[in-house]
Design a protein around this motif. Structure first.
Motif, PDB file in Angstrom:
ATOM      1  N   ALA A  27      35.226  33.161  39.793  1.00 28.69           N
ATOM      2  CA  ALA A  27      34.857  34.508  39.390  1.00 28.69           C
ATOM      3  C   ALA A  27      33.419  34.478  38.866  1.00 28.69           C
ATOM      4  O   ALA A  27      32.905  33.401  38.515  1.00 28.69           O
ATOM      5  CB  ALA A  27      35.807  35.011  38.310  1.00 28.69           C
ATOM      6  N   SER A  31      35.381  31.680  35.833  1.00 25.23           N
ATOM      7  CA  SER A  31      36.823  31.456  35.755  1.00 25.23           C
ATOM      8  C   SER A  31      37.393  31.035  37.109  1.00 25.23           C
ATOM      9  O   SER A  31      36.905  31.448  38.160  1.00 25.23           O
ATOM     10  CB  SER A  31      37.541  32.739  35.305  1.00 25.23           C
ATOM     11  OG  SER A  31      37.098  33.157  34.036  1.00 25.23           O
ATOM     12  N   VAL A  33      39.937  31.242  40.111  1.00 25.46           N
ATOM     13  CA  VAL A  33      40.722  32.313  40.741  1.00 25.46           C
ATOM     14  C   VAL A  33      41.472  31.792  41.959  1.00 25.46           C
ATOM     15  O   VAL A  33      41.957  32.570  42.782  1.00 25.46           O
ATOM     16  CB  VAL A  33      39.823  33.514  41.142  1.00 25.46           C
ATOM     17  CG1 VAL A  33      39.335  34.248  39.899  1.00 25.46           C
ATOM     18  CG2 VAL A  33      38.662  33.074  42.015  1.00 25.46           C
ATOM     19  N   THR A  36      45.092  33.000  42.282  1.00 24.88           N
ATOM     20  CA  THR A  36      45.141  34.431  42.577  1.00 24.88           C
ATOM     21  C   THR A  36      44.787  34.693  44.037  1.00 24.88           C
ATOM     22  O   THR A  36      45.486  35.420  44.747  1.00 24.88           O
ATOM     23  CB  THR A  36      44.184  35.199  41.659  1.00 24.88           C
ATOM     24  OG1 THR A  36      44.420  34.808  40.302  1.00 24.88           O
ATOM     25  CG2 THR A  36      44.378  36.693  41.793  1.00 24.88           C
ATOM     26  N   GLN A 100      45.029  32.387  34.773  1.00 24.09           N
ATOM     27  CA  GLN A 100      45.052  33.336  35.895  1.00 24.09           C
ATOM     28  C   GLN A 100      46.290  34.230  35.910  1.00 24.09           C
ATOM     29  O   GLN A 100      46.329  35.227  36.644  1.00 24.09           O
ATOM     30  CB  GLN A 100      44.968  32.589  37.231  1.00 24.09           C
ATOM     31  CG  GLN A 100      43.657  31.868  37.459  1.00 24.09           C
ATOM     32  CD  GLN A 100      43.621  31.154  38.794  1.00 24.09           C
ATOM     33  OE1 GLN A 100      43.659  31.784  39.859  1.00 24.09           O
ATOM     34  NE2 GLN A 100      43.539  29.829  38.755  1.00 24.09           N
ATOM     35  N   LEU A 103      45.766  37.923  35.388  1.00 23.02           N
ATOM     36  CA  LEU A 103      45.086  38.485  36.557  1.00 23.02           C
ATOM     37  C   LEU A 103      46.067  38.660  37.720  1.00 23.02           C
ATOM     38  O   LEU A 103      46.028  39.670  38.428  1.00 23.02           O
ATOM     39  CB  LEU A 103      43.912  37.602  36.967  1.00 23.02           C
ATOM     40  CG  LEU A 103      43.164  38.004  38.248  1.00 23.02           C
ATOM     41  CD1 LEU A 103      42.602  39.416  38.123  1.00 23.02           C
ATOM     42  CD2 LEU A 103      42.055  37.001  38.567  1.00 23.02           C
ATOM     43  N   LYS A 289      35.228  42.404  40.679  1.00 22.68           N
ATOM     44  CA  LYS A 289      35.099  41.843  39.328  1.00 22.68           C
ATOM     45  C   LYS A 289      35.443  40.364  39.307  1.00 22.68           C
ATOM     46  O   LYS A 289      34.797  39.574  38.615  1.00 22.68           O
ATOM     47  CB  LYS A 289      36.004  42.610  38.362  1.00 22.68           C
ATOM     48  CG  LYS A 289      35.972  42.067  36.937  1.00 22.68           C
ATOM     49  CD  LYS A 289      36.890  42.869  36.023  1.00 22.68           C
ATOM     50  CE  LYS A 289      36.888  42.300  34.604  1.00 22.68           C
ATOM     51  NZ  LYS A 289      37.803  43.076  33.715  1.00 22.68           N
ATOM     52  N   TRP A 290      36.457  39.966  40.096  1.00 24.43           N
ATOM     53  CA  TRP A 290      36.971  38.599  40.029  1.00 24.43           C
ATOM     54  C   TRP A 290      36.644  37.774  41.271  1.00 24.43           C
ATOM     55  O   TRP A 290      37.127  36.652  41.416  1.00 24.43           O
ATOM     56  CB  TRP A 290      38.484  38.620  39.802  1.00 24.43           C
ATOM     57  CG  TRP A 290      38.826  39.135  38.441  1.00 24.43           C
ATOM     58  CD1 TRP A 290      39.231  40.398  38.119  1.00 24.43           C
ATOM     59  CD2 TRP A 290      38.770  38.416  37.213  1.00 24.43           C
ATOM     60  NE1 TRP A 290      39.432  40.516  36.763  1.00 24.43           N
ATOM     61  CE2 TRP A 290      39.158  39.304  36.178  1.00 24.43           C
ATOM     62  CE3 TRP A 290      38.435  37.109  36.867  1.00 24.43           C
ATOM     63  CZ2 TRP A 290      39.220  38.932  34.837  1.00 24.43           C
ATOM     64  CZ3 TRP A 290      38.500  36.721  35.532  1.00 24.43           C
ATOM     65  CH2 TRP A 290      38.883  37.623  34.542  1.00 24.43           C
TER      66      TRP A 290
END
Length: 307
Positions: A27, A31, A33, A36, A100, A103, A289-290
């Motif tokens: 991200a 972060s 991800v 996700t 995560q 999210l 955003k991510w």
């Protein structure tokens, strides 16, 4: 298109995604991800391949319910992070995955995929209840073979088994279970109780492996029938002694191994179809955003094509 309900064993899938997708793309804030993005890709593939009309993410509201631990103290004990005494059990999850999970829940929300969990129960129990009471055919997506006990050709309930990877999915039916283990799905929980499972802290019956357990079930029907046969001298002296030695375990293990099927669940019947502008805008904003990129795009496309 045939109406089908797809039930996701969500934690099973996001763990698979975390360990299967390299943690290279981050991200903007640095972060991780990967879990996700991987889960989005898994959902896209499942929806494209199996065309469910409804999709539910089943959740572990309690991954190690106290009522199961009360019956078998060693249940999933090796997965517990060492914490201060009297603190709630915390599952050992890599920090980069744990971070995560909020999210993942948010992503499922913008995609319109209901998340269903029940206090003091695992996702398996949610799946068991929804699959048992569903009025339409069911696909259960999991890497956990314990859910083979829910397979039922007569009701068109099958498992999409992920243990060999998303490129080698296996559709598990009655015939699959019989071919693999020599037992019917309805006998699988008793079979698993006798066999044991080190990953869940279930010791099983010493000296009773898969072949012997299957043979005993074929002869005596279920665990209660086997125990009765042992008590009546119908088993070999060695086998009877093994069942006698583990009688305390066998008194409680079936309750632990069998998934719950009678939970109070009000399941929203969310049909797949094109997302509203608001949902699509929210998904796009979340992806930006991510840095979810093409993974979100593929999931959106697959869900939209399900109409």
């Amino acid at each position: 298109m045939t109406e089908r309900l797809m039930l996701l064993d969500t934690a099973s899938l996001y763990f698979r995604a975390f360990f299967g997708v390299p943690d290279k793309v981050k991200a903007p804030d640095g972060s991780s991800v990967n879990a996700t993005r991987g889960l989005l890709d898994i959902i896209a593939k499942l929806v494209t391949l199996y065309q469910p009309s409804q999709l539910i993410a089943c959740w572990d509201d309690d991954w190690r319910p106290q009522w199961r631990v009360d019956l078998i103290p060693g249940y999933k004990a090796h997965r517990v992070v060492e914490e201060v005494a009297a603190a709630p059990d915390v599952e050992e999850v890599p920090d980069a995955l744990q971070q995560q999970i909020p999210l993942i829940r948010e992503v499922l929300g913008v995609l319109g995929i209901p998340i269903i969990g029940v206090a003091a129960h695992e996702a398996d129990d949610v799946i068991g209840t929804l699959a048992t009471h569903a009025s339409l055919p069911v696909d259960i997506v999991t890497g956990d073979r314990d859910l083979f006990q829910l397979v039922d050709d007569s009701r068109d309930v099958r498992v999409i088994y992920t243990a060999r990877g998303m490129s080698n999915l296996e559709v598990v039916t009655d015939q699959t279970v019989v071919a693999k283990y020599g037992v019917l799905p309805s006998q699988y929980a008793d079979f698993a109780t006798m066999r044991g499972d080190a990953s869940d802290g279930l010791p099983g019956v010493k000296g009773i492996g898969e072949k012997t357990a299957a043979a005993l079930l074929r002869s005596h029907g279920d665990l209660a029938g086997i125990r009765a046969a042992a008590a009546e001298g119908q088993l070999t002296a060695t086998a009877a002694a093994r069942f006698a030695e583990t009688s305390d375990y066998l008194d409680v293990a079936p309750t632990v191994v069998k998934v719950a099927t009678g939970l109070d669940i009000s399941a929203p019947g969310t049909a797949l179809g094109p997302l509203s502008d608001v949902d699509r805008d929210a998904a796009g904003a979340l992806a930006e955003k991510w840095n979810l990129g093409t993974s979100m795009t593929r999931a959106l496309s697959a869900l939209a094509s399900g109409s």
